[in-house]
Write a protein that holds these residues in place. Sequence first.
Motif, PDB file in Angstrom:
ATOM      1  N   LYS A  10       0.884  -1.116  -0.532  1.00  0.00           N
ATOM      2  CA  LYS A  10       0.265   0.173   0.299  1.00  0.00           C
ATOM      3  C   LYS A  10       0.620   1.139  -0.224  1.00  0.00           C
ATOM      4  O   LYS A  10       1.789   1.376   0.640  1.00  0.00           O
ATOM      5  CB  LYS A  10      -0.721  -0.231   1.336  1.00  0.00           C
ATOM      6  N   ILE A  38      -0.500   1.859   5.648  1.00  0.00           N
ATOM      7  CA  ILE A  38       0.201   2.131   4.415  1.00  0.00           C
ATOM      8  C   ILE A  38       1.177   1.674   4.651  1.00  0.00           C
ATOM      9  O   ILE A  38       2.089   2.041   5.917  1.00  0.00           O
ATOM     10  CB  ILE A  38      -0.062   3.174   4.305  1.00  0.00           C
ATOM     11  N   LYS A 108      -1.389  -0.579  -4.355  1.00  0.00           N
ATOM     12  CA  LYS A 108      -2.330  -0.342  -4.017  1.00  0.00           C
ATOM     13  C   LYS A 108      -2.282   1.430  -3.748  1.00  0.00           C
ATOM     14  O   LYS A 108      -1.942   0.982  -2.656  1.00  0.00           O
ATOM     15  CB  LYS A 108      -3.316  -0.737  -3.480  1.00  0.00           C
ATOM     16  N   TYR A 110      -2.976   5.011  -2.415  1.00  0.00           N
ATOM     17  CA  TYR A 110      -4.231   5.607  -2.246  1.00  0.00           C
ATOM     18  C   TYR A 110      -3.661   7.196  -1.394  1.00  0.00           C
ATOM     19  O   TYR A 110      -2.532   7.742  -1.916  1.00  0.00           O
ATOM     20  CB  TYR A 110      -3.822   5.788  -0.652  1.00  0.00           C
TER      21      TYR A 110
END
Length: 404
Positions: A10, A38, A108, A110
């Motif tokens: 993340k 994260i 991924k 954010y």
Amino acid sequence: MDTQASPIRKLAIMGGTFDPIHIGHLVTAEEVRHEFGIDEVLFIPTGHPPHKSNINMTTSEHRYLMTVLATAENPNFKVSRLEMDREGVTYTVDTVKELKRIYAETVKLYFITGADAVQKILTWKSPEELLKLCDFVAVTRPGYHKAELIQKVEELKKQYEANIHFLEVPALAISSSNIRERINAMKPIKYLVPEEVENYIKKYDLYEYKICLTEEERTEMYDYVASKLSPKRYAHTRGVVEIALEYAKYHHLDYDEIFIAALFHDIAKELGKEEQKRLCDLYKIELDEFEQKHIDLAHGKIGAVLLEKNWGISKPSILNSIRYHTVGRHNMTDLDKIIYLADMTEEGRGTYKGKDQIKELAHYDLDRAMYKALISSYNYVTNILKQEVHPITQELIEYYKQFN
């Protein structure tokens, strides 16, 4: 052979001008990291954001270095030059797409942003594409009226299948604009920014108070400079003031700073060599080996001291632009560049090859103008005057060559 795919990491994107970066940014990044598990927060200082194109931001290099200093102690924080090194206007969708290309399917993404920005996201470039590329974390301060925000987010989720999360962060009460205002008002910023950033701001005189001259003070300064220079040198100085103020208008720089720097840049130019040596000894002015051999180059450094001693003007940005207007320096500010370029392009200099091009470039691209000006200066000194040039000239030519 282990064919198991690597776990998806993340990665959170913390974008912003960071002008300057402050505790609120760091607390926000750490809160997001903790709340969403994260692995790494990537701070990306903006290059040329479209929503701030008319604002005189601090140079990207200063903002980048402050961000590096602020995040250095946290192993989960990294800083990227991705947007700074990209040419043209910076758009979030392009940044996210580039990160997707770099990391492929291994992360991924954010995207951390303020609650107000989320409500305006449809005004951004390619919003529909952007909303599908990554999750968004809308951060708010406690007490923020979220009813309107929640309604907007629900609409985005429904229409674009967007993934938008909320997170309250107390430190969001701090803002970069407030820090700049505090510095301008000579108020403390300790504990609002990391100590390293505070020291960096002081070292490079960022966001300092503005000097506001009255017409009487301007007239007094003109009269003083006129009394210290020959008519010919004073005419040159007036010409430098005129063209420097013209350049300042295009680059949104402070007129009074430009005025003072341009007016006083040659205040020590016509002092005799012995007097220049005496003043260097008296005020402990450091000269490099080349300047010791060519004492006439010291007039910039002497002039900066005289301005501070006789007029009480101690602002480093002004003094440095006078101090280094003769041969330049590394990490020149826009003020430094304008005084250097104005000194070369004022009308009294006459016509020489490349002058018009340097003047034209100086209106919209100071770095390209510097490259042309340095080449011109080098050729004049070596080919016409048959003299050697300061070693830094060649170094600066190599540096500014990248902008040509």
